[in-house]
Enzyme design. Structure first.
Site, PDB file in Angstrom:
ATOM      1  N   GLU A   9       0.818  -1.287   0.040  1.00 43.07           N
ATOM      2  CA  GLU A   9       0.032  -0.039  -0.161  1.00 43.07           C
ATOM      3  C   GLU A   9       0.714   1.241   0.134  1.00 43.07           C
ATOM      4  O   GLU A   9       0.399   2.154  -0.583  1.00 43.07           O
ATOM      5  CB  GLU A   9      -0.919  -0.079   1.215  1.00 43.07           C
ATOM      6  N   ASP A  82      -2.286  -4.345   3.559  1.00 42.60           N
ATOM      7  CA  ASP A  82      -2.356  -4.518   5.214  1.00 42.60           C
ATOM      8  C   ASP A  82      -3.365  -5.735   5.252  1.00 42.60           C
ATOM      9  O   ASP A  82      -4.438  -5.569   4.450  1.00 42.60           O
ATOM     10  CB  ASP A  82      -3.117  -2.935   5.695  1.00 42.60           C
ATOM     11  N   ASP A  84      -5.868  -6.030   7.156  1.00 41.10           N
ATOM     12  CA  ASP A  84      -7.305  -5.909   7.595  1.00 41.10           C
ATOM     13  C   ASP A  84      -8.210  -5.855   6.581  1.00 41.10           C
ATOM     14  O   ASP A  84      -7.934  -6.151   5.562  1.00 41.10           O
ATOM     15  CB  ASP A  84      -7.488  -4.526   8.658  1.00 41.10           C
ATOM     16  N   GLU A  86      -9.594  -3.276   5.079  1.00 41.77           N
ATOM     17  CA  GLU A  86      -9.468  -2.153   4.245  1.00 41.77           C
ATOM     18  C   GLU A  86      -8.374  -2.815   3.248  1.00 41.77           C
ATOM     19  O   GLU A  86      -8.487  -2.605   2.049  1.00 41.77           O
ATOM     20  CB  GLU A  86      -8.937  -1.007   4.802  1.00 41.77           C
ATOM     21  N   TYR A 284       2.032  -3.753  13.239  1.00 45.22           N
ATOM     22  CA  TYR A 284       0.757  -3.110  12.628  1.00 45.22           C
ATOM     23  C   TYR A 284      -0.004  -2.272  13.791  1.00 45.22           C
ATOM     24  O   TYR A 284      -0.396  -2.905  14.623  1.00 45.22           O
ATOM     25  CB  TYR A 284      -0.173  -4.138  11.993  1.00 45.22           C
ATOM     26  N   ARG A 286      -2.904  -1.035  13.628  1.00 48.58           N
ATOM     27  CA  ARG A 286      -4.576  -0.927  13.686  1.00 48.58           C
ATOM     28  C   ARG A 286      -4.983  -2.407  14.206  1.00 48.58           C
ATOM     29  O   ARG A 286      -5.100  -3.396  13.498  1.00 48.58           O
ATOM     30  CB  ARG A 286      -5.000  -0.733  12.128  1.00 48.58           C
ATOM     31  N   HIS A 329      -4.227 -11.817  16.056  1.00 48.66           N
ATOM     32  CA  HIS A 329      -3.236 -10.740  15.760  1.00 48.66           C
ATOM     33  C   HIS A 329      -2.464 -10.272  16.967  1.00 48.66           C
ATOM     34  O   HIS A 329      -3.021 -10.979  18.184  1.00 48.66           O
ATOM     35  CB  HIS A 329      -4.181  -9.579  15.360  1.00 48.66           C
TER      36      HIS A 329
END
Length: 835
Positions: A9, A82, A84, A86, A284, A286, A329
């Site tokens: 990304e 990433d 997640d 998104e 990460y 988030r 996670h």
């Protein structure tokens, strides 16, 4: 050419990852999202099972062209976005926009940018998880439906240009309701009794009455009972105690603690954390998991033992309270615990240090304490009083995790009667104490604190509104829309009583204090309140906090493969859309006007209402039919709300503009305008600081502000040209620049001329060569340019459900329109991720 293309990304990751993977891999970036729903009402085909139409973003057309070229010459495309929802959606959009063959795609994930993590990801590829894509797509479609259907209703019934959103409107409601709770709160006074005793060797002992006294007469009576009384230690109770460390950071707790300890805004925290992640320094950022992997715990233990000793290490696992957290996670942690200072940037280092301390402390031993409670008896004329005084203290027996870190608290957690008062002097049961001073101070009950950005994140998380990836953008959005403002507010003066007993005499005084002063707190604006009240009254479900949390839970079910996204949207839209139509056609307009009464001098009606530039009071003409008579207007002051303004408040506001005095034989006037309070002098305007009142500012202070503004302006001007006053060379926030009328022109860095030496001709030449401005004011300020080459229109894609075979694309010489697939709600076991 490399055999493999890896797409991430962010460009900041690309070089580091390419170094880890070697010459057979080319690593490049998509620069985030590459496609989105078209910006029109036909973006979602509601009649066709909510089929979305996507378009390659204009600013990503060159990126897509470049990626297509790179993808054609490789054997495998590795989608490394990433980990997640998104990120999963970006991988899917890349696959569709680049027309990639399913057989040549491998999806890889990693939650830290280290060589081990990257190589491990390459060894364990998977396919794109349609369930995660569906969850993200459902969120995006639902939020578009809410925004695109609610906003026009607001334009019609409240004011043009307003917006609404599922999560943002719920967040505004939380802030509005807290403000109204504070406004409706009635503070009650009580008296807190404190005593200071002399102990042997000049040491002092602080104690307090175990209960609050609700009246001044009771406080007075208690102090009178203590005149000529004797004080003895009735009991000494020592208790072992311990403190345990907080769990490692999640997105939410990192945002909260960075706000409390570092003063970072929520968006600033995420921006700095993103840089640390992309540089490979933290995992990460988030996540809603508080879990650390076994390997991470072992690495932390190694560092703790090496730095502090074996007795400071304790292996701990944590379990989150959130039902939707992804325990597979990890929490946010350093990628290398041995690295104490990986960056030179001050903001990054401060945040990294906070993350390091929190993660290390979570794997350390409890702090061992000894807590002492002292009970002091009071005897008057051989009669023991029922009331006792208490002193508390604690000593640290073993520091444990406190050697590294202690979590901060929010305003609501700061108790006036703190549990501990520090270390106590040596004491024993039966010991007599000499009273030096006793005070009974009037205190007042307090409402819940206003939200900071951090405490609002905490509240949204506890209510189940939003997810880690949404907190920062939600809080930024409600401020950008001017429904909520973050600012400081002055307090008000309040009197309070203090009774003092010293040398067997009681003295009573009245003192003043400032109460209600706020700094960096979130306040709803008048427009925020009006919009909130309209939505609550007409769309209770949309801003219902329980309903909003339920929608988030349904997104989680979609991600787990337990709910079809079309079915979820159908259920929501079936109730939502008819209500939108009903309110748009038959609903009442928002009531933004309230009559306050009559002006006692003129008899003219005075209203308070929302105007074009904000809330204001207006004084109407006596004869509405007389066109010569005009209404008078005055803006509300900061902190004044439409529903609370009184006639007396309005009459004060009509005193503005007011003559403050004279300076240089010209009038100085104080007033309030569109951008707040200001001083006007010699046709120039000077802002009045937020903490000062235009109704009370005096001549001396006004002149001081005028002089300060002149000095600041003088430093800003580098050079002017008398022959063309529209051209100036100025000092700006980012250095020198040229102003030509309303156009601001950057001075090229390689220009070998000092700003002071620029000629008028050179300034105009640079202005002519400057690129056309972008954004909101481009049309107003852009200079004429040579006609640009014709651009092909953006590639537009209408989503369809994926089939086993890849859909083909018809080629045309005009704009390309591609029919792509909409992921199905597959029923496979989901890959756990955090949104």
């Amino acid at each position: 050419m490399s055999k493999n293309l890896v797409i991430v990304e962010s460009p900041a990751k690309a070089k580091t990852i390419e170094n880890y993977l070697g010459k057979d891999f080319t690593v490049t970036s998509s620069f985030g999202h590459v496609r989105d729903l078209v910006k029109s009402n036909d973006a979602i085909d509601v009649e066709n099972n909510f089929t979305p139409t996507y378009v390659v973003s204009k600013d990503k057309e060159d990126v897509i062209r470049s990626l297509r070229k790179l993808a054609k010459g490789v054997e495998t495309v590795w989608l490394a976005t990433d980990d997640d929802r998104e990120g999963e959606a970006i991988s899917w959009h890349l696959k569709e926009a680049l027309n990639l063959d399913e057989k040549n795609i491998k999806r890889i994930i990693f939650r830290e940018i280290t060589k081990t993590a990257i190589l491990n990801a390459i060894q364990n590829p998977r396919t794109i998880d349609d369930d995660l894509v569906n969850a993200q797509q459902a969120r995006r479609i639902l939020d578009r439906l809410v925004g695109f259907e609610l906003s026009p209703v607001l334009w019609k019934k409240v004011k043009y240009g307003l917006s609404a959103g599922r999560v943002q409107s719920a967040a505004v409601r939380v802030v509005v309701e807290r403000e109204r709770q504070i406004d409706e709160f009635n503070a009650k006074g009580f008296y807190k009794v404190d005593a200071i005793f002399d102990v042997e060797n000049g040491k002092k002992l602080n104690a307090e009455l175990s209960k609050r006294l609700d009246e001044k007469t009771k406080a007075q009576g208690f102090l009178e009972n203590c005149i000529n009384a004797t004080f003895k230690i009735d009991n000494l109770e020592k208790k072992p105690a311990k403190k345990s460390p907080a769990a490692p950071f999640t997105t939410s707790t990192l945002q909260q603690e960075a706000s409390r300890k570092l003063g970072f805004s929520v968006s600033q925290t995420m921006m700095v954390a993103q840089r640390l992640y992309e540089a490979g320094h933290i995992s990460y950022m988030r996540t809603d998991s508080v879990n650390l992997s076994e390997e991470s715990r072992q690495n932390a233990a190694t560092e703790i033992i090496a730095s502090y000793g074996q007795e400071f290490a304790k292996n701990r696992t944590y379990k989150t309270k959130s039902n939707s957290a992804q325990e597979a996670h990890e929490a946010i942690r350093p990628t290398n615990f041995a690295n104490r200072q990986p960056v030179s940037d001050n903001q990054q280092q401060r945040l990294y240090e906070l993350i390091w301390k929190r993660a290390i402390a979570s794997q350390m031993s409890d702090a061992k304490l000894e807590r002492t409670i002292v009970t002091i008896g009071i005897t008057k004329e051989d009669k023991k009083l029922a009331e006792t005084l208490k002193a508390t203290g604690e000593i640290i027996i073993f520091e444990g995790f406190l050697k590294v870190y202690l979590e901060s608290k929010d305003d609501d957690d700061d108790e006036e009667n703190s549990e501990t008062k520090g270390v106590l002097p040596p004491l024993k049961v039966g010991q007599s104490l000499d009273l030096e001073l006793m005070t009974a101070t009037e205190r007042f009950t307090r409402p819940k604190a206003r939200y900071t950005e951090a405490s609002l994140v905490k509240e949204l998380e506890e209510l189940g509104i939003g997810r880690p990836s949404t907190y920062a953008p939600t809080i930024s959005t409600i401020q950008k829309r001017e429904y909520v403002v973050k600012e400081a507010r002055d307090g008000v003066q309040r009197e309070y009583s203090v009774l003092t007993l010293k040398n067997d005499k009681i003295d009573s005084k009245t003192k003043t204090e400032t109460t209600g002063a706020e700094k960096n707190k979130l306040f709803p604006t008048n427009m925020g309140m009006v919009v909130n009240d309209f939505l609550v009254g007409n769309f209770p479900d949309i801003v219902n906090l329980t309903f909003t949390a339920q929608v988030e839970a349904e997104f989680d079910k979609i991600a787990d493969g337990n709910l079809e996204w079309e079915k979820m949207l159908g259920s929501f839209y079936g109730q939502f859309h008819p209500q939108v139509v009903k309110v748009a056609e038959d609903g009442e307009y928002a009531n933004t006007t309230r009559e306050l009464g009559k002006d006692p001098k003129t008899g003219r009606t005075i209203n308070v209402r929302m105007g074009r530039y904000g809330a204001m009071v207006e004084k109407l003409p006596l004869d509405p039919e007389d066109k010569e008579q005009k209404p008078d207007f005055a803006s509300l002051l900061k902190g004044q709300y439409l529903d609370k303004v009184t006639l007396e408040d309005a009459l004060e506001l009509f005193k503005l503009p007011r003559d403050v005095g004279m300076f240089e034989n010209k009038k100085v006037v104080a007033a309030i305008g569109r951008f707040g309070p200001y001083i006007r002098h010699d046709s120039k305007f000077v802002s009045i600081p937020k903490e000062e009142d235009p109704l009370t500012i005096n001549e001396e202070r006004a002149i001081e502000l005028i002089k300060e503004k002149r000095e600041k302006d003088a430093k800003k001007i580098i050079k002017v040209f008398p022959e063309n006053e529209e051209v100036r060379v100025l000092n700006g926030r980012w250095g020198a620049y040229i102003a030509v009328g309303k156009q601001n022109v950057k001075i090229p860095k390689d220009l070998e001329i000092e700003p002071i030496d620029l000629t008028l001709e050179k300034c105009l030449e640079l202005a002519e060569a400057a690129p056309a401005p972008k954004g909101k004011y481009a049309k107003k300020t852009a200079t004429k340019k040579a006609p640009a080459k014709k651009k092909t229109t953006a590639k537009k894609t209408t989503a369809k459900k994926p089939a086993a075979k890849k859909a083909t694309t018809k080629k045309t010489t005009t704009a390309k329109k591609t029919t792509v697939k909409k992921p199905t709600a597959k029923k496979t076991t989901p890959k756990k991720t955090t949104d």
